[in-house]
Design a protein around this motif. Structure first.
Motif, PDB file in Angstrom:
ATOM      1  N   PRO A   6       0.805  -1.224   0.000  1.00 11.33           N
ATOM      2  CA  PRO A   6       0.000   0.000   0.000  1.00 11.33           C
ATOM      3  C   PRO A   6       0.837   1.273   0.000  1.00 11.33           C
ATOM      4  N   PHE A   7       0.338   2.252  -0.735  1.00  9.72           N
ATOM      5  CA  PHE A   7       0.956   3.567  -0.685  1.00  9.72           C
ATOM      6  C   PHE A   7       0.425   4.282   0.557  1.00  9.72           C
ATOM      7  N   GLU A   8       1.001   5.394   0.863  1.00  9.69           N
ATOM      8  CA  GLU A   8       0.546   6.132   2.045  1.00  9.69           C
ATOM      9  C   GLU A   8      -0.876   6.641   1.878  1.00  9.69           C
ATOM     10  N   THR A   9      -1.152   7.162   0.704  1.00  7.57           N
ATOM     11  CA  THR A   9      -2.513   7.612   0.432  1.00  7.57           C
ATOM     12  C   THR A   9      -3.080   6.715  -0.658  1.00  7.57           C
ATOM     13  N   ASP A  10      -3.614   5.632  -0.223  1.00  4.09           N
ATOM     14  CA  ASP A  10      -4.122   4.652  -1.153  1.00  4.09           C
ATOM     15  C   ASP A  10      -5.607   4.469  -0.887  1.00  4.09           C
ATOM     16  N   PHE A  11      -6.364   4.373  -1.960  1.00  7.67           N
ATOM     17  CA  PHE A  11      -7.786   4.113  -1.811  1.00  7.67           C
ATOM     18  C   PHE A  11      -8.066   2.706  -2.294  1.00  7.67           C
ATOM     19  N   ARG A  12      -9.036   2.117  -1.642  1.00  7.94           N
ATOM     20  CA  ARG A  12      -9.280   0.723  -1.904  1.00  7.94           C
ATOM     21  C   ARG A  12     -10.778   0.471  -2.005  1.00  7.94           C
ATOM     22  N   PHE A  13     -11.152  -0.249  -3.035  1.00  6.39           N
ATOM     23  CA  PHE A  13     -12.538  -0.648  -3.207  1.00  6.39           C
ATOM     24  C   PHE A  13     -12.601  -2.162  -3.108  1.00  6.39           C
ATOM     25  N   ASP A  14     -13.176  -2.597  -2.022  1.00  7.84           N
ATOM     26  CA  ASP A  14     -13.321  -4.010  -1.757  1.00  7.84           C
ATOM     27  C   ASP A  14     -14.694  -4.398  -2.283  1.00  7.84           C
ATOM     28  N   CYS A  15     -14.741  -4.984  -3.440  1.00  8.71           N
ATOM     29  CA  CYS A  15     -16.033  -5.242  -4.065  1.00  8.71           C
ATOM     30  C   CYS A  15     -16.871  -6.189  -3.194  1.00  8.71           C
ATOM     31  N   PRO A  16     -18.066  -5.735  -2.795  1.00 14.18           N
ATOM     32  CA  PRO A  16     -18.915  -6.567  -1.941  1.00 14.18           C
ATOM     33  C   PRO A  16     -19.597  -7.688  -2.724  1.00 14.18           C
ATOM     34  N   ALA A  17     -19.576  -7.587  -4.023  1.00 15.37           N
ATOM     35  CA  ALA A  17     -20.306  -8.555  -4.842  1.00 15.37           C
ATOM     36  C   ALA A  17     -19.430  -9.703  -5.344  1.00 15.37           C
ATOM     37  N   CYS A  18     -18.124  -9.505  -5.348  1.00 14.73           N
ATOM     38  CA  CYS A  18     -17.221 -10.575  -5.782  1.00 14.73           C
ATOM     39  C   CYS A  18     -15.899 -10.406  -5.027  1.00 14.73           C
ATOM     40  N   ASP A  19     -14.906 -11.157  -5.404  1.00 15.58           N
ATOM     41  CA  ASP A  19     -13.645 -11.142  -4.656  1.00 15.58           C
ATOM     42  C   ASP A  19     -12.681 -10.036  -5.087  1.00 15.58           C
ATOM     43  N   ALA A  20     -13.085  -9.258  -6.050  1.00 16.55           N
ATOM     44  CA  ALA A  20     -12.172  -8.253  -6.592  1.00 16.55           C
ATOM     45  C   ALA A  20     -11.836  -7.164  -5.579  1.00 16.55           C
ATOM     46  N   VAL A  21     -10.585  -6.745  -5.580  1.00 17.08           N
ATOM     47  CA  VAL A  21     -10.157  -5.594  -4.796  1.00 17.08           C
ATOM     48  C   VAL A  21      -9.441  -4.654  -5.748  1.00 17.08           C
ATOM     49  N   LEU A  22      -9.985  -3.447  -5.862  1.00 22.03           N
ATOM     50  CA  LEU A  22      -9.353  -2.453  -6.716  1.00 22.03           C
ATOM     51  C   LEU A  22      -8.693  -1.423  -5.817  1.00 22.03           C
ATOM     52  N   ARG A  23      -7.568  -0.914  -6.252  1.00 20.34           N
ATOM     53  CA  ARG A  23      -6.936   0.132  -5.465  1.00 20.34           C
ATOM     54  C   ARG A  23      -6.265   1.137  -6.369  1.00 20.34           C
ATOM     55  N   SER A  24      -6.150   2.324  -5.853  1.00 21.86           N
ATOM     56  CA  SER A  24      -5.560   3.403  -6.633  1.00 21.86           C
ATOM     57  C   SER A  24      -5.086   4.490  -5.691  1.00 21.86           C
ATOM     58  N   GLU A  25      -4.154   5.287  -6.181  1.00 20.27           N
ATOM     59  CA  GLU A  25      -3.691   6.426  -5.394  1.00 20.27           C
ATOM     60  C   GLU A  25      -4.643   7.601  -5.528  1.00 20.27           C
ATOM     61  N   LYS A  39     -20.220  -2.459 -13.576  1.00 21.28           N
ATOM     62  CA  LYS A  39     -21.000  -2.584 -14.798  1.00 21.28           C
ATOM     63  C   LYS A  39     -20.648  -3.873 -15.537  1.00 21.28           C
ATOM     64  N   ASP A  40     -19.366  -4.167 -15.613  1.00 23.28           N
ATOM     65  CA  ASP A  40     -18.927  -5.327 -16.387  1.00 23.28           C
ATOM     66  C   ASP A  40     -19.082  -6.647 -15.648  1.00 23.28           C
ATOM     67  N   HIS A  41     -18.935  -6.621 -14.322  1.00 22.11           N
ATOM     68  CA  HIS A  41     -18.867  -7.877 -13.588  1.00 22.11           C
ATOM     69  C   HIS A  41     -20.046  -8.145 -12.661  1.00 22.11           C
ATOM     70  N   ASP A  42     -20.608  -7.102 -12.103  1.00 20.21           N
ATOM     71  CA  ASP A  42     -21.551  -7.322 -11.003  1.00 20.21           C
ATOM     72  C   ASP A  42     -22.901  -6.668 -11.235  1.00 20.21           C
ATOM     73  N   TYR A  43     -23.309  -6.614 -12.479  1.00 22.14           N
ATOM     74  CA  TYR A  43     -24.563  -5.937 -12.785  1.00 22.14           C
ATOM     75  C   TYR A  43     -25.733  -6.524 -11.989  1.00 22.14           C
ATOM     76  N   GLN A  44     -25.829  -7.840 -11.938  1.00 20.01           N
ATOM     77  CA  GLN A  44     -26.939  -8.495 -11.232  1.00 20.01           C
ATOM     78  C   GLN A  44     -26.943  -8.151  -9.740  1.00 20.01           C
ATOM     79  N   GLU A  45     -25.775  -8.168  -9.143  1.00 22.01           N
ATOM     80  CA  GLU A  45     -25.672  -7.898  -7.712  1.00 22.01           C
ATOM     81  C   GLU A  45     -26.031  -6.456  -7.401  1.00 22.01           C
ATOM     82  N   VAL A  46     -25.534  -5.551  -8.231  1.00 21.52           N
ATOM     83  CA  VAL A  46     -25.828  -4.140  -7.996  1.00 21.52           C
ATOM     84  C   VAL A  46     -27.309  -3.879  -8.225  1.00 21.52           C
TER      85      VAL A  46
END
Ligand SMILES: [Zn+2]
Ligand SMILES: [Zn+2]
Length: 102
Positions: A6-25, A39-46
């Motif tokens: 992790p960077f010092e200022t890192d943002f993280r999206f822990d997808c509640p619908a699948c196992d994906a974790v996205l992160r970005s500064e 939109k691409d992966h979790d349309y049904q869940e959303v």
């Protein structure tokens, strides 16, 4: 197995619908990637989360329509009364709820 760097200022999206974790500064970048991911992966869940969240509440477009309390999934994000599409707004909120700062 992933190595956490992790960077010092890192943002993280822990997808509640699948196992994906996205992160970005950059949070804006993460939101954009997150929306695309949902939109691409979790349309049904959303879509199901939308139905749950909006059951018994009014259309955001103030047309007076109240979403019925439903057990099953709706057919989409559009308002059956005025046609207002809630998808963009809902996806944005859904992301906000799940974005964390590391
Ligand atoms: Zn996902
Ligand atoms: Zn409406």
């Amino acid at each position: 197995m992933t190595v956490e760097t992790p960077f010092e200022t890192d943002f993280r999206f822990d997808c509640p619908a699948c196992d994906a974790v996205l992160r970005s500064e950059a949070v804006e970048e993460l939101k954009r990637d997150g929306r695309r991911h949902l939109k691409d992966h979790d349309y049904q869940e959303v879509s199901a989360a939308f139905a749950e969240t909006y059951s018994g509440t009014e259309c955001e477009n103030d047309c007076g329509y109240v979403y019925p309390v439903v057990e099953d999934e709706t057919s989409g994000f559009g308002c059956p009364n005025c046609g207002f599409d809630h998808r963009h707004e809902f996806a944005r909120r859904y992301l906000y709820w799940h974005i964390e700062t590391i």
